[in-house]
Design a protein around this motif. Structure first.
Motif, mmCIF file in Angstrom:
data_model
loop_
_atom_site.group_PDB
_atom_site.id
_atom_site.type_symbol
_atom_site.label_atom_id
_atom_site.label_comp_id
_atom_site.label_asym_id
_atom_site.label_seq_id
_atom_site.Cartn_x
_atom_site.Cartn_y
_atom_site.Cartn_z
ATOM 1 N N TYR A 1 4.435 11.047 8.689
ATOM 2 C CA TYR A 1 4.521 9.599 8.437
ATOM 3 C C TYR A 1 5.946 9.194 8.059
ATOM 4 N N LYS A 2 6.626 10.029 7.287
ATOM 5 C CA LYS A 2 8.010 9.720 6.915
ATOM 6 C C LYS A 2 8.912 9.701 8.144
ATOM 7 N N ASN A 3 8.719 10.659 9.049
ATOM 8 C CA ASN A 3 9.508 10.666 10.285
ATOM 9 C C ASN A 3 9.240 9.412 11.110
ATOM 10 N N ALA A 4 7.983 8.988 11.141
ATOM 11 C CA ALA A 4 7.643 7.781 11.889
ATOM 12 C C ALA A 4 8.311 6.545 11.280
ATOM 13 N N LEU A 5 8.323 6.455 9.957
ATOM 14 C CA LEU A 5 8.938 5.296 9.298
ATOM 15 C C LEU A 5 10.455 5.303 9.434
ATOM 16 N N VAL B 1 -1.996 11.327 11.386
ATOM 17 C CA VAL B 1 -3.430 11.011 11.315
ATOM 18 C C VAL B 1 -4.267 12.279 11.446
ATOM 19 N N VAL B 2 -3.905 13.137 12.401
ATOM 20 C CA VAL B 2 -4.661 14.380 12.607
ATOM 21 C C VAL B 2 -4.559 15.279 11.380
ATOM 22 N N CYS B 3 -3.354 15.441 10.867
ATOM 23 C CA CYS B 3 -3.174 16.286 9.682
ATOM 24 C C CYS B 3 -3.915 15.720 8.475
ATOM 25 N N GLN B 4 -3.914 14.411 8.349
ATOM 26 C CA GLN B 4 -4.600 13.781 7.214
ATOM 27 C C GLN B 4 -6.106 13.996 7.306
ATOM 28 N N GLN B 5 -6.647 13.964 8.504
ATOM 29 C CA GLN B 5 -8.078 14.199 8.671
ATOM 30 C C GLN B 5 -8.470 15.607 8.241
ATOM 31 N N HIS B 6 -7.575 16.557 8.452
ATOM 32 C CA HIS B 6 -7.858 17.948 8.082
ATOM 33 C C HIS B 6 -7.343 18.288 6.679
ATOM 34 N N LYS B 7 -7.015 17.249 5.915
ATOM 35 C CA LYS B 7 -6.573 17.404 4.533
ATOM 36 C C LYS B 7 -5.303 18.242 4.422
#
Length: 564
Positions: A456-460, A441-447
């Motif tokens: 996200y892949k590690n989480a899944l 989420v943090v990385c996505q916010q900072h593009k």
């Protein structure tokens, strides 16, 4: 579910069999020494008070107590504590217009920023309600599925810009239809669709979509942002957006259309300007909706179980002290708690107190931080979590919660470090997946879409059933693709600019040469040739004017012409 918070201490259990071997060797040597004094049967008759099994029982009682002490050091935790709180509230889907026209500054600081502020205030007023977020322009997509996680809603809200959607325009009908399908299936609860827009609907069909939503028991509210007088759209470089004819685009709030949509959806139209009246009006309208009991967010936690082991250890020590080595020595019973026994008891009690302190302290700080975090005191929660880490640097829950408190304070760099530390220490797959999700989420916010996709892949991999993470992953892939396309277009524009500069230079030289040639020809041109060229030029100009007039009479497509 059962787990150990500090499983590394379980390696100390290797002492137990080692002590058993030492005990067996000492007993064997003692038997050899007794055989040297005489026959074992005769020695048994000479020592009738000596018990054969009591020393062994006392040894194994101490072994059991030591085993449980080691288990206490490893901090056993039982179950997961699941909280299924029931709340009474409504469900709200907010559809935000993020077309380029929302960048107009007729509402301070801009239409889009004013919308974000208003939605954030709305979320702050929610307590037992659920909220979802949809963004739309020429097309629409779900930014946040309906949830009661208000912290995530604010985080997603802050990252909304018109660049999220490549296809510009304003398609309100698609946004309403998507909102209709985003609610839960629970019946009887009030459901509201809040459309925040400037009313420039380029596609049509919004009134029909609002009527369909009303038939399904949903209310459509429209917040009109902007001024009916119109305002230019800034591009961020000091210039304003222009249409294809070179005229400055003036975007106006279409209040008539907003009222029509709200009336068709059974809701209300509210004009958003620079005062706070719109916020109060919206709160009053939502308060009229029927509320029903809903299942809130489910969260889990582990409870310490060292207390039970401590009680068992005390019982075993008391039995060991009371169990004497002799069979019936009444006089010896007076010395049950003699000097040696008192020393042993004090040492064991000290060890148990130290164990209790080490098991409780960092846990207490984490619990204190959790209460502060739920109360919105993120800075104080951060202090509590850091104290927990000072007491126990290998507490993954403290690192994870510290990362969440830093995220809430926008300290994203430090938050990622804490969450990564949590993934290194955490043994639970579910908790580790949650940490990876928050990193994404943090990385996505900072593009930083590449890093977010990996997280996200590690989480899944750890929790394949997490639909929220799967949705974020797909959204992040889409955003990464858009980013790559924008970078590619920028590079192409740069190359074209360099090429055009070179072509203009060549064209300038060529025009200079042509001008010189024409000058030479004019000197040689006859009067008859000059008249022929003049007639040809007039005929060409006439044809051009006819083509322009014909093109202006053709109907124009809104979808292609309106980029705002």
């Amino acid at each position: 579910m059962f787990r150990f918070e500090e499983p590394i201490y379980l390696y100390l259990l290797a002492i137990i069999p080692l002590l058993a071997v030492v005990k067996w060797m000492l007993d064997r040597q003692q038997k050899k020494r007794l055989r040297r004094f005489g026959d074992p049967q005769l020695l048994k008759q000479l020592m009738p008070d000596v018990s054969k099994w009591r020393p062994t029982a006392k040894f194994w009682l101490l072994q059991a107590a030591l085993t449980l002490l080691i288990v206490m050091l490893a901090r056993p935790q039982m179950g997961t504590r699941v909280s299924n709180e029931k709340r009474t509230g409504i469900e709200t889907i907010i559809a935000m217009d993020i077309s380029n026209s929302m960048l107009a500054e007729d509402v301070a600081p801009s239409r889009l920023d004013r919308t974000k502020m208003m939605v954030e205030n709305l979320v702050d007023n929610f307590t037992d309600d659920k909220i979802g977020l949809i963004v739309f322009a020429g097309e629409a997509f779900v930014q946040l599925p309906i949830t009661s996680d208000y912290v995530s809603a604010k985080m997603f809200l802050s990252d909304i810009t018109p660049s999220l959607i490549v296809s510009q325009g304003t398609d309100i009908a698609t946004a309403i239809n998507m909102a209709v399908n985003s609610f839960t299936q629970q019946q009887g609860v009030g459901k509201a669709i809040i459309v925040v827009t400037d009313g420039e609907d380029h596609e049509g069909g919004a009134e029909e979509a609002a009527k369909a939503a009303r038939k399904k028991g949903m209310r459509v509210y429209v917040l009109g942002v902007g001024s009916p007088d119109g305002s230019p759209i800034p591009l961020g470089n000091g210039e304003y957006m222009k249409d294809k004819t070179g005229n400055t685009v003036m975007t106006k709030l279409n209040e008539d259309m907003c009222r029509t949509i709200a009336q068709a959806g059974g809701g209300a139209y509210i004009h958003v300007n620079n005062n706070s009246n719109a916020q109060q009006q919206l709160d009053n309208e939502l308060a009229k909706l029927s509320k029903k009991e809903m299942l809130s967010t489910v969260y889990s936690d582990y409870d310490e179980q060292y207390q039970a082991f401590g009680v068992i250890v005390l019982i075993l020590l008391i039995i060991e002290i009371c169990l004497l080595e002799r069979k019936n020595p009444l006089a010896k019973r007076i010395n049950i708690f003699g000097r040696r026994q008192r020393q042993t008891t004090m040492v064991v009690a000290f060890l148990m107190m130290a164990t209790f302190a080490s098991a409780q302290t960092d846990r207490q700080y984490v619990s204190q931080g959790n209460k502060l975090f739920r109360g919105g005191q993120y800075d104080k929660a951060e202090v509590a979590y850091r104290k927990a880490i000072e007491k126990n640097p290998r507490n993954p829950q403290a690192h994870y919660n510290l990362g969440n408190s830093l995220m809430a304070q926008r300290k994203d760099s430090a938050a990622i470090q804490s969450l990564q530390k949590s993934t290194e220490l955490e043994t639970s797959k579910t908790r580790k997946a949650m940490a990876y999700h928050n990193i994404g989420v943090v990385c996505q916010q900072h593009k930083m879409y590449g890093e977010a996709i990996d997280a996200y892949k590690n989480a899944l991999r750890l929790n394949p059933a997490d639909d929220t993470t799967r949705y974020n992953l797909e959204l992040c892939k889409r955003q990464q693709k858009q980013q790559q396309q924008q970078q590619k277009n920028q590079q192409q524009n740069k190359d074209n600019k360099d090429k055009n500069g070179k072509d203009k230079k060549d064209e300038k030289q060529q025009n200079k040469d042509n001008k010189q040639q024409n000058k030479d020809k004019e000197n040689k041109m006859s009067k008859e040739n000059a008249e022929q060229m003049l007639n040809a030029a007039m005929q060409q100009e006439k044809s051009t004017q006819q083509r322009i007039k014909k093109a202006m009479q053709k109907p124009r497509s809104n979808k292609l012409d309106k980029e705002w």
